[in-house]
Design an enzyme around this catalytic site. Structure first.
Site, PDB file in Angstrom:
ATOM      1  N   GLU A  46      31.044  55.522  38.373  1.00 20.80           N
ATOM      2  CA  GLU A  46      32.447  55.090  38.298  1.00 20.80           C
ATOM      3  C   GLU A  46      32.429  53.577  38.348  1.00 20.80           C
ATOM      4  O   GLU A  46      32.165  52.987  39.388  1.00 20.80           O
ATOM      5  CB  GLU A  46      33.239  55.715  39.453  1.00 20.80           C
ATOM      6  CG  GLU A  46      34.731  55.508  39.365  1.00 20.80           C
ATOM      7  CD  GLU A  46      35.171  54.339  40.205  1.00 20.80           C
ATOM      8  OE1 GLU A  46      35.390  53.252  39.619  1.00 20.80           O
ATOM      9  OE2 GLU A  46      35.287  54.493  41.421  1.00 20.80           O
ATOM     10  N   CYS A  48      38.958  49.069  41.612  1.00 21.35           N
ATOM     11  CA  CYS A  48      38.346  49.293  40.298  1.00 21.35           C
ATOM     12  C   CYS A  48      39.366  49.630  39.227  1.00 21.35           C
ATOM     13  O   CYS A  48      39.076  49.523  38.035  1.00 21.35           O
ATOM     14  CB  CYS A  48      37.302  50.406  40.394  1.00 21.35           C
ATOM     15  SG  CYS A  48      37.975  51.985  40.943  1.00 21.35           S
TER      16      CYS A  48
END
Length: 301
Positions: A50, A84
């Site tokens: 990720e 993120c």
């Protein structure tokens, strides 16, 4: 008995990635994600990455700009942009540029007054990251930078107040690297197809945000872009929906988790077959004569 936490720097992370685990899940930068995948490869250890990247916001001309600014600024200031899936840059039509900046200044005054001493506003995580972020601003001209507060960046306290940057060069470091800080570039586009082309000409983002109430325009974005996730008239909140898989695609990651997707990603579904004592497999053994042909004709019905 279930969890072990190990603290360390690059050497620890490198050694960890080289161990023959059943599965590795890494969250961080794309550059380090490539190293994790390479370290896991000799052991054929499956990985879930990720990685983040530059998550764009596309603002269509029918969107309520005040609502857009409210959601985008929420996402950009959450943990001082150090998430993120923070909105990385905004694609907006030129006529709304100044109004966006004006509304962003009003939003900051309302939600983060006295930002210098406001405990609700986060600091940049460490000095090295602060210097990286400050370097983006130092490479710009004064005309490009629009401060949203009267406070200057402070390396001692690692305070980085939010700023908007007007149309930085597409090949600049600011527009090539994940910002991971409260710097918000505003990029202009003429038509929706231009905005879609801009997004598609770059590495596939972890998240894509589109603001509009026009169904056909939203469908245009949905059908003609690739991203880890898509939010309509919102930012970041898709990660909180635990029934939705969360993950990237291409440079923004591989594999998805959360909810059922996470259970399946981190499990091996072992198929088990049990043969009964009475079965017809012996009819399928050679020599393949008339009985075999009759049996096959029966099975294929």
């Amino acid at each position: 008995d279930m969890i072990c936490v190990v603290l360390g720097e690059v050497d620890i992370a490198t050694a960890f990635s080289e161990l023959p685990f059943d599965h590795l899940l890494y969250t961080g930068s794309t550059a380090v994600g490539k190293k994790v995948m390479a370290a896991a490869a000799p052991n054929l250890t499956p990985v879930t990455l990720e990685l983040g990247g530059k998550s764009p916001v596309i603002v269509l001309d029918d969107a309520n700009l005040e609502s857009v600014v409210n959601r985008v600024m929420m996402g950009k200031t959450l943990n001082a942009g150090q998430t993120c899936i923070a909105p990385d840059y905004v694609l907006i039509q030129r006529q709304y540029h100044d109004q966006f900046i004006h509304l962003a200044k009003e939003w900051m005054a309302k939600h983060y007054p006295n930002i210098e001493n406001n405990p609700d506003y986060s600091r940049i995580i460490n000095g090295e990251q602060f210097k990286r972020v400050k370097g983006y601003l130092d490479a710009l001209t004064g005309d490009e930078i629009h401060a949203l507060t009267v406070v200057e960046p402070n390396i001692e306290t690692r305070l980085m107040p939010p700023v908007i940057v007007s149309e930085p060069a597409p090949d600049s470091d600011l527009m090539q690297n994940e910002i991971f800080a409260p710097i918000l570039p505003l990029m202009h586009y003429e038509t929706l197809d231009d905005a879609i082309y801009f997004v598609n000409s770059r590495p596939r983002p972890l998240a894509l945000y589109v603001f509009s109430d026009n169904y056909s325009s939203i469908e245009n974005v949905r059908n003609n872009t690739v991203s880890g996730g898509l939010c309509i008239n919102e930012v970041i909140m898709h990660v909180a929906q635990h029934d939705l898989p969360f993950g990237g695609v291409g440079d923004s990651g591989t594999g998805a988790y959360h909810g059922r997707a996470g259970f399946e990603r981190l499990s091996h579904m072992k198929p088990i077959f049990v043969q009964t004592k009475l079965n017809g497999l012996n009819f399928l053994l050679p020599p393949y004569g008339g009985l075999f042909k009759k049996a096959m004709a029966l099975f294929l019905k």
